[in-house]
Design an enzyme around this catalytic site. Structure first.
Site, PDB file in Angstrom:
ATOM      1  N   MET A  17       0.840  -1.200   0.000  1.00  0.00           N
ATOM      2  CA  MET A  17       0.000   0.000   0.000  1.00  0.00           C
ATOM      3  C   MET A  17       0.870   1.244   0.000  1.00  0.00           C
ATOM      4  O   MET A  17       1.707   1.435   0.895  1.00  0.00           O
ATOM      5  CB  MET A  17      -0.938  -0.007   1.219  1.00  0.00           C
ATOM      6  CG  MET A  17      -1.971  -1.124   1.175  1.00  0.00           C
ATOM      7  SD  MET A  17      -2.980  -1.219   2.678  1.00  0.00           S
ATOM      8  CE  MET A  17      -1.811  -1.981   3.821  1.00  0.00           C
ATOM      9  N   CYS A 101      -3.541  -0.964  -9.084  1.00  0.00           N
ATOM     10  CA  CYS A 101      -3.701   0.348  -8.460  1.00  0.00           C
ATOM     11  C   CYS A 101      -4.761   1.157  -9.214  1.00  0.00           C
ATOM     12  O   CYS A 101      -4.675   1.316 -10.432  1.00  0.00           O
ATOM     13  CB  CYS A 101      -2.379   1.108  -8.444  1.00  0.00           C
ATOM     14  SG  CYS A 101      -2.542   2.749  -7.679  1.00  0.00           S
ATOM     15  N   ASN A 202      -7.646 -10.971  -1.619  1.00  0.00           N
ATOM     16  CA  ASN A 202      -7.519  -9.640  -1.022  1.00  0.00           C
ATOM     17  C   ASN A 202      -8.853  -8.909  -1.103  1.00  0.00           C
ATOM     18  O   ASN A 202      -9.529  -8.948  -2.120  1.00  0.00           O
ATOM     19  CB  ASN A 202      -6.417  -8.866  -1.763  1.00  0.00           C
ATOM     20  CG  ASN A 202      -6.251  -7.435  -1.294  1.00  0.00           C
ATOM     21  OD1 ASN A 202      -6.143  -6.525  -2.101  1.00  0.00           O
ATOM     22  ND2 ASN A 202      -6.218  -7.204  -0.004  1.00  0.00           N
ATOM     23  N   GLY A 226      -5.118  -5.669   3.899  1.00  0.00           N
ATOM     24  CA  GLY A 226      -4.755  -4.320   3.502  1.00  0.00           C
ATOM     25  C   GLY A 226      -5.196  -3.290   4.525  1.00  0.00           C
ATOM     26  O   GLY A 226      -4.656  -3.209   5.630  1.00  0.00           O
TER      27      GLY A 226
END
Length: 329
Positions: A17, A101, A202, A226
């Site tokens: 991240m 992203c 995720n 995350g």
């Protein structure tokens, strides 16, 4: 679990991240049960241009294994060169490619999640990086798709597997969702059923039990945590207990958590200098106070701190005044 030649004796990974998973935070998460860590995303072009600031993002904490370095870009030749630079500089076990992203400054250049609109290019990138790193496993992280009309994660994963990817990580949101809405775990299960390489799941692991749920639901090989660990690296310790069938330990008292936050800032200062570390810590320290009644007084001080001395003074005040007045999570 094995990614290429790399053995990972854990089912818990820390998600890469930007602006969060520097070496200091990765070390704390690893100490608390994150069995696999990954750097924040790093520009392939900046590495090829030997940008000093970018090289600082490659910093590893002592003994960081198994670990990956993550790069982003959309030019196969540049990505191959950057991958070699990253592995040579860090000695990381795995090279990960960011294809998920969602941020505008990334996708507007054709990087990150924009590659999901061009699976053929994504495949060529993986092929180029695999060829450049014959002894290092290459993986990729991507999303459910670009938007709800283009949920192509299954075909995308198959393309990357054919190109030589040793594993994939799938975030169950589309690029259009960014981080809103709910992650779709069904798409991760569909990817797992469609490929023979390891799949890392995720998205929406907020509680210790969520790690077990996502693994059971998707059949994935590993759960990647995350945003759930922002200010709460103990989520790894608790999730590990759930997966091991052991009693879930409570989070430590507030004073101990703030001492961990302070330790994180000090470690970051050793890696990148006091000024940069303290400025970056302004948002991170506030995360450690999430849900704490009457914490706004100290949050206002945190967002103005400039030195380690400021951080230490604020921590003393929190430990003195707030103690364990916690709201339920």
């Amino acid at each position: 679990m094995r990614i290429g030649t790399v053995e990972i004796h854990s089912k818990l990974a820390l998600a890469p991240m930007a602006g969060v998973t520097d070496a200091a935070f990765r070390q704390i998460c690893a100490e608390l049960g994150a069995g696999y860590t990954i750097t924040e995303l790093i520009s392939s072009k900046a590495l090829c241009y030997h940008d000093k600031k970018t090289f600082s993002l490659l910093t590893q904490f002592p003994g960081e294994h198994p670990a990956a370095v993550q790069i982003f870009g959309s030019d196969p030749a540049c990505m191959a060169e950057a991958a070699q630079i990253a592995i040579e500089h860090t000695g990381a076990d795995i090279l990960d490619i960011n294809m998920g992203c969602p941020m505008g400054k990334i996708v507007n250049n054709g990087d990150g999640a924009a590659l999901m609109k061009d699976p053929e290019l994504a495949g060529r990138i993986v092929e180029a990086v695999v060829k450049a790193l014959p002894e290092t496993p290459v993986t990729a992280k991507f999303r459910r798709g670009w938007d709800m009309g283009h949920c192509n994660c299954v075909e995308f994963a198959q393309t990357l597997e054919q190109a030589g990817a040793a594993a994939v990580a799938v975030h169950g949101r589309t690029r259009a969702q960014v981080y809103g809405g709910t992650a779709d775990w069904n798409c991760i299960r569909a990817v797992k059923e469609a490929v023979s390489i390891p799949v890392i799941a995720n998205g929406d692991i907020w509680k210790p039990e969520d790690a077990k749920r996502i693994l059971l639901h998707t059949g994935a090989d590993m759960a990647m945590i995350g945003r759930g660990c922002f200010g709460n690296p103990w989520l790894f310790q608790q999730a590990k207990a759930v997966l091991d069938g052991a009693p879930v330990p409570p989070r430590p008292p507030l004073a101990e958590r703030c001492q961990t936050a302070l330790r994180q800032i000090r470690m970051a200062a050793a890696y990148k200098g006091e000024r940069v570390a303290v400025l970056e810590a302004r948002k991170q320290y506030c995360w450690y106070l999430k849900g704490i009644p009457h914490a706004n007084y100290y949050k206002e001080q945190i967002v103005q701190m400039n030195t380690l001395e400021d951080a230490e003074r604020i921590t003393r005040g929190i430990c003195r005044d707030l103690r364990d007045q916690e709201a339920p999570l």
